[in-house]
Design a protein around this motif. Structure first.
Motif, mmCIF file in Angstrom:
data_model
loop_
_atom_site.group_PDB
_atom_site.id
_atom_site.type_symbol
_atom_site.label_atom_id
_atom_site.label_comp_id
_atom_site.label_asym_id
_atom_site.label_seq_id
_atom_site.Cartn_x
_atom_site.Cartn_y
_atom_site.Cartn_z
ATOM 1 N N ALA A 1 -40.351 76.412 -31.271
ATOM 2 C CA ALA A 1 -39.408 76.245 -32.367
ATOM 3 C C ALA A 1 -38.002 76.605 -31.870
ATOM 4 C CB ALA A 1 -39.808 77.123 -33.547
ATOM 5 N N ARG A 2 -37.004 76.103 -32.550
ATOM 6 C CA ARG A 2 -35.609 76.192 -32.096
ATOM 7 C C ARG A 2 -35.166 77.602 -31.698
ATOM 8 N NH1 ARG A 2 -31.893 73.215 -35.988
ATOM 9 N NH2 ARG A 2 -33.370 71.655 -35.283
ATOM 10 N N ALA A 3 -35.397 78.597 -32.536
ATOM 11 C CA ALA A 3 -34.918 79.956 -32.234
ATOM 12 C C ALA A 3 -35.638 80.540 -31.018
ATOM 13 C CB ALA A 3 -35.097 80.867 -33.447
ATOM 14 N N ASP A 4 -36.961 80.340 -30.934
ATOM 15 C CA ASP A 4 -37.703 80.855 -29.783
ATOM 16 C C ASP A 4 -37.296 80.132 -28.504
ATOM 17 O OD1 ASP A 4 -39.229 82.832 -31.126
ATOM 18 O OD2 ASP A 4 -40.596 81.296 -31.862
ATOM 19 N N ALA B 1 -49.373 73.806 -36.594
ATOM 20 C CA ALA B 1 -49.020 74.410 -35.305
ATOM 21 C C ALA B 1 -49.935 75.593 -35.031
ATOM 22 C CB ALA B 1 -47.570 74.859 -35.311
ATOM 23 N N PRO B 2 -50.408 75.718 -33.798
ATOM 24 C CA PRO B 2 -51.254 76.883 -33.479
ATOM 25 C C PRO B 2 -50.427 78.168 -33.468
ATOM 26 C CG PRO B 2 -50.835 75.562 -31.517
ATOM 27 C CD PRO B 2 -50.223 74.827 -32.670
ATOM 28 N N ASP B 3 -51.063 79.243 -33.859
ATOM 29 C CA ASP B 3 -50.426 80.553 -33.767
ATOM 30 C C ASP B 3 -50.299 80.921 -32.295
ATOM 31 O OD1 ASP B 3 -50.313 80.887 -36.530
ATOM 32 O OD2 ASP B 3 -52.276 81.860 -36.598
ATOM 33 N N ALA B 4 -49.277 81.693 -31.963
ATOM 34 C CA ALA B 4 -49.076 82.137 -30.586
ATOM 35 C C ALA B 4 -48.351 83.477 -30.589
ATOM 36 C CB ALA B 4 -48.271 81.106 -29.796
ATOM 37 N N MET B 5 -48.629 84.267 -29.570
ATOM 38 C CA MET B 5 -48.002 85.579 -29.393
ATOM 39 C C MET B 5 -47.496 85.722 -27.971
ATOM 40 S SD MET B 5 -48.309 87.779 -32.019
ATOM 41 C CE MET B 5 -48.212 89.380 -31.254
ATOM 42 N N LEU B 6 -46.335 86.341 -27.842
ATOM 43 C CA LEU B 6 -45.902 86.810 -26.527
ATOM 44 C C LEU B 6 -46.553 88.173 -26.367
ATOM 45 C CD1 LEU B 6 -42.092 85.943 -26.527
ATOM 46 C CD2 LEU B 6 -43.972 84.668 -25.507
ATOM 47 N N SER B 7 -47.435 88.309 -25.377
ATOM 48 C CA SER B 7 -48.239 89.529 -25.298
ATOM 49 C C SER B 7 -47.788 90.521 -24.240
ATOM 50 C CB SER B 7 -49.706 89.170 -25.077
ATOM 51 O OG SER B 7 -49.870 88.478 -23.851
ATOM 52 N N PRO C 1 -44.843 87.410 -32.331
ATOM 53 C CA PRO C 1 -45.229 86.007 -32.485
ATOM 54 C C PRO C 1 -44.152 85.082 -31.927
ATOM 55 C CG PRO C 1 -44.977 87.096 -34.639
ATOM 56 C CD PRO C 1 -44.598 88.076 -33.584
ATOM 57 N N ILE C 2 -44.581 83.920 -31.533
ATOM 58 C CA ILE C 2 -43.675 82.857 -31.108
ATOM 59 C C ILE C 2 -44.156 81.589 -31.811
ATOM 60 C CG2 ILE C 2 -45.010 82.372 -29.028
ATOM 61 C CD1 ILE C 2 -42.362 81.658 -27.646
ATOM 62 N N ARG C 3 -43.216 80.784 -32.265
ATOM 63 C CA ARG C 3 -43.598 79.576 -32.998
ATOM 64 C C ARG C 3 -43.679 78.381 -32.058
ATOM 65 N NH1 ARG C 3 -39.804 78.498 -37.281
ATOM 66 N NH2 ARG C 3 -41.115 76.683 -37.579
ATOM 67 N N ILE C 4 -44.826 77.723 -32.094
ATOM 68 C CA ILE C 4 -45.045 76.502 -31.311
ATOM 69 C C ILE C 4 -44.641 75.323 -32.196
ATOM 70 C CG2 ILE C 4 -46.746 75.091 -30.098
ATOM 71 C CD1 ILE C 4 -46.188 77.858 -28.802
ATOM 72 N N ALA C 5 -43.811 74.444 -31.674
ATOM 73 C CA ALA C 5 -43.301 73.321 -32.471
ATOM 74 C C ALA C 5 -44.063 72.024 -32.221
ATOM 75 C CB ALA C 5 -41.819 73.108 -32.182
ATOM 76 N N GLY C 6 -44.472 71.794 -30.964
ATOM 77 C CA GLY C 6 -45.107 70.521 -30.669
ATOM 78 C C GLY C 6 -45.610 70.442 -29.248
#
Length: 168
Positions: free
Chosen positions: A14-17, A66-72, A143-148
């Motif tokens: 996503a744009r901000a991430d 969109a799948p959930d995602a995390m920076l771990s 969390p990090i947002r996956i856009a596509g």
């Protein structure tokens, strides 16, 4: 028309991430080697002839949420630094694509993926260790947002965009 070239498949943010990750990449990646934007690689080398089937698979995957995602964690790459991305949903999408292209994957793409966002690479181990320490000092999983999903031709330099599908 250009010659066929291997295809790279990435997850887009996503744009901000993306702005955050790409800013770190521009700040810490050697400028002469930083020829692609921040990304999460899913496949490094799919055959050029797989494009039609790949775009169908991208469209199917993007029809869902969109799948959930995390920076771990902050990871050391030895001569670089990255953020590990944990995303069972992205791994499941990648697995479906890998199953469809079974027998066509390079050894690198046959291995279990280590999803990550590279912010530095091809520097001295000392430079990488210093950046790792600086980034890890105040890192907190988030969390990090996956856009596509995006497909690219690899021709040895900057990647050439082919297709992008955004999640519903």
């Amino acid at each position: 028309m250009s010659e066929p070239a291997p295809i790279i498949l990435t997850a887009t943010m996503a744009r901000a991430d993306f702005a955050w990750a790409d800013g770190l990449r521009r700040a810490h990646f050697p400028p002469e080697r930083n020829v692609v934007p921040a990304h999460i690689s899913l496949f490094h080398h799919l055959p050029p002839g797989s494009l039609a089937e790949l775009t169908d698979l991208m469209r199917e995957a993007a029809a869902g949420p969109a799948p959930d995602a995390m920076l771990s964690e902050v990871m050391s790459l030895g001569r670089g630094v990255a953020f590990r991305v944990e995303s069972p949903g992205l791994i499941a999408i990648r697995q479906r694509i890998a199953e469809r292209f079974h027998g066509l994957l390079t050894p690198q793409d046959q291995h279990k993926p280590r999803l990550h966002i590279t912010v530095q690479n091809k520097v001295t181990p000392q430079e990488a260790k210093a950046l790792h320490g600086a980034l890890a000092a105040d890192f907190r999983p988030r969390p990090i947002r996956i856009a596509g999903l995006a497909a690219w031709y690899y021709r040895g330099g900057p990647w050439e965009a082919i297709a992008e599908r955004r999640f519903r």
